[in-house]
Design a protein around this motif. Structure first.
Motif, PDB file in Angstrom:
ATOM      1  N   ILE A 195     -21.896  34.077   5.490  1.00 25.47           N
ATOM      2  CA  ILE A 195     -21.939  34.897   6.705  1.00 25.47           C
ATOM      3  C   ILE A 195     -22.394  34.062   7.897  1.00 25.47           C
ATOM      4  O   ILE A 195     -21.794  34.097   8.981  1.00 25.47           O
ATOM      5  CB  ILE A 195     -22.875  36.107   6.488  1.00 25.47           C
ATOM      6  N   ASP A 196     -23.448  33.286   7.698  1.00 31.34           N
ATOM      7  CA  ASP A 196     -23.962  32.451   8.792  1.00 31.34           C
ATOM      8  C   ASP A 196     -22.976  31.350   9.175  1.00 31.34           C
ATOM      9  O   ASP A 196     -22.840  31.006  10.357  1.00 31.34           O
ATOM     10  CB  ASP A 196     -25.304  31.838   8.394  1.00 31.34           C
ATOM     11  N   THR A 197     -22.287  30.800   8.190  1.00 30.92           N
ATOM     12  CA  THR A 197     -21.289  29.762   8.482  1.00 30.92           C
ATOM     13  C   THR A 197     -20.155  30.322   9.336  1.00 30.92           C
ATOM     14  O   THR A 197     -19.706  29.685  10.299  1.00 30.92           O
ATOM     15  CB  THR A 197     -20.721  29.183   7.179  1.00 30.92           C
ATOM     16  N   LEU A 198     -19.698  31.505   9.001  1.00 30.72           N
ATOM     17  CA  LEU A 198     -18.600  32.105   9.762  1.00 30.72           C
ATOM     18  C   LEU A 198     -19.042  32.428  11.191  1.00 30.72           C
ATOM     19  O   LEU A 198     -18.272  32.253  12.144  1.00 30.72           O
ATOM     20  CB  LEU A 198     -18.099  33.361   9.054  1.00 30.72           C
ATOM     21  N   TYR A 199     -20.273  32.865  11.344  1.00 34.18           N
ATOM     22  CA  TYR A 199     -20.776  33.101  12.701  1.00 34.18           C
ATOM     23  C   TYR A 199     -20.867  31.790  13.469  1.00 34.18           C
ATOM     24  O   TYR A 199     -20.525  31.738  14.660  1.00 34.18           O
ATOM     25  CB  TYR A 199     -22.141  33.779  12.654  1.00 34.18           C
TER      26      TYR A 199
END
Length: 410
Positions: free
Chosen positions: A135-139
């Motif tokens: 999730i953090d990578t995609l953000y």
């Protein structure tokens, strides 16, 4: 499944039989559940959805779209094997270190943000830090994603300066949920959310400015802000036609994004205005017989054009949910239910093995790329027509859930 749902479904089947509809499709099981079971029969592993060969696996927006819908059915009706079906896919594709098989941030592809949406729910349930890492990578991809001067995201790094209507669905619902669920809890969260919300709304407003066709009241599939691509108009930068699924993606994106935003905010109001404009003009281009929409949206009577399932169900689903949540006039709710029933009559088939299928789905359409897709009329009607495309199945599941709520089946 909930007993009340079964009883109401059976009553609905009798009612629809009296109306001459395909009552055998309904039987004793809601169509949302029946469609998920059908897909699980066709694809015992979610890794093979969207034509991925058995033994392979791919981080794919189409897979993510359908799995999010399946997870909603699992939660609505309390069917654990459906939830497990979704979890198994993400367990397989997310490595122990939180990296994702076949995903490369450096590609800066908005399509690759979309399959991250189910991870919000999976992380909340499991606490698995691998999912939070994704999730953090995609953000972080969105934070550094290439943009035009007006702030609009490029559809892909490989497609510089291009905004496609499709891309709004790929990125913005994820971006909005991340803003609500993660940024709001950060230090200085209020300011971070204000900035992110303004950026999200700007994506919708900007693509509208670039793709709106005043002659038809519709939005073209895409634009090239640089005016350099062979497929674009050298004055407007727009592609040649309004593709039904591109506008379907756009309508769904507005509704799916607004659910995470304050509807009274300035940006949300702009998005709601765009949504209402879409539904004011859409009836003009629908088939008077079936109520459905055509592959090349603005040319319904042109020879070779055809009623297309994925764009039609996207329009219907967004209308259903948008009217329920107050983004569209309340009176559209009844009309959306009527159109859902007409969609079932036109596109949903009961198979001999008891599964159901969605017919007349455009497999894929795009612009440029290695095959030099021109975006002209002949191109759009030449793409393969298939059944059970994920891009139709996912929205159909959601539309079915909306219908079942309205009919008291849930």
């Amino acid at each position: 499944m909930k007993l009340a749902g079964i009883v109401v479904a059976a009553a609905l089947a009798l009612s629809m039989s009296a109306c001459g509809s395909k009552s055998s499709l309904y039987g004793s099981e809601p169509l949302s559940v029946k469609m998920v079971r059908s897909e699980m029969t066709r694809h015992p592993s979610a890794t093979t959805l969207d034509g991925i060969p058995e033994g392979g696996i791919k981080w794919n927006y189409t897979t993510g779209l359908e799995l999010l819908a399946i997870l909603d059915v699992a939660d609505t009706y309390g069917i654990p094997e459906m939830a497990q079906y979704v979890a198994d896919y993400y367990d397989a594709i997310v490595r122990e270190d939180g990296s994702v098989i076949t995903y490369k941030k450096s590609n800066y592809n908005l399509d690759h943000v979309c399959p991250g949406r189910p991870l919000f729910a999976l992380y909340e349930r499991t606490g698995d830090e691998r999912f939070k890492a994704v999730i953090d990578t995609l953000y972080s991809q969105l934070c550094s994603h290439p943009r035009n001067d007006d702030g609009g995201f490029w559809h892909k790094k490989a497609y510089p300066h291009q905004m496609w209507l499709d891309g709004l669905y790929m990125a913005e619902p994820f971006y909005a949920q991340y803003t609500r669920d993660v940024l709001s809890k950060c230090e200085n969260g209020e300011e971070l959310c204000r900035q992110a919300t303004a950026d999200i709304a700007n994506q919708f407003v900007t693509v509208a400015k670039h793709t709106y066709d005043p002659a038809t009241g519709l939005y073209r599939h895409a634009c090239d802000v640089s005016r350099e691509m062979f497929w674009c108009d050298k004055q407007t930068g727009q592609s040649k036609h309004s593709w039904d699924r591109a506008m379907g993606w756009y309508a769904m994106a507005i509704v799916e994004t607004l659910q995470y935003m304050d509807p009274e905010g300035e940006g949300a109001k702009q998005m709601i205005d765009i949504l209402n404009g879409i539904y004011e003009v859409l009836p003009k281009y629908a088939s008077p017989e079936s109520g459905m929409w055509y592959q090349v949206l603005e040319l319904p009577e042109r020879e070779g054009n055809y009623e297309e399932a994925t764009g039609s169900i996207m329009f219907i689903y967004a209308m259903m949910k948008g009217s329920r949540l107050g983004y569209l006039p309340a009176e559209m709710r009844a009309e959306s239910m009527r159109l859902y029933e007409k969609f079932v009559d036109r596109f949903v088939r009961l198979n001999e093995d008891g599964t159901i299928s969605i017919t007349d789905c455009c497999a894929v359409a795009g612009l440029g790329g290695s095959s030099m897709r021109s975006g002209d009329f002949d191109y759009y009607i030449s793409e393969p027509i298939i059944e059970n495309d994920c891009k139709g199945v996912g929205p159909f599941i959601w539309a079915s859930l909306e219908y079942e709520k309205e009919k008291g089946m849930i």
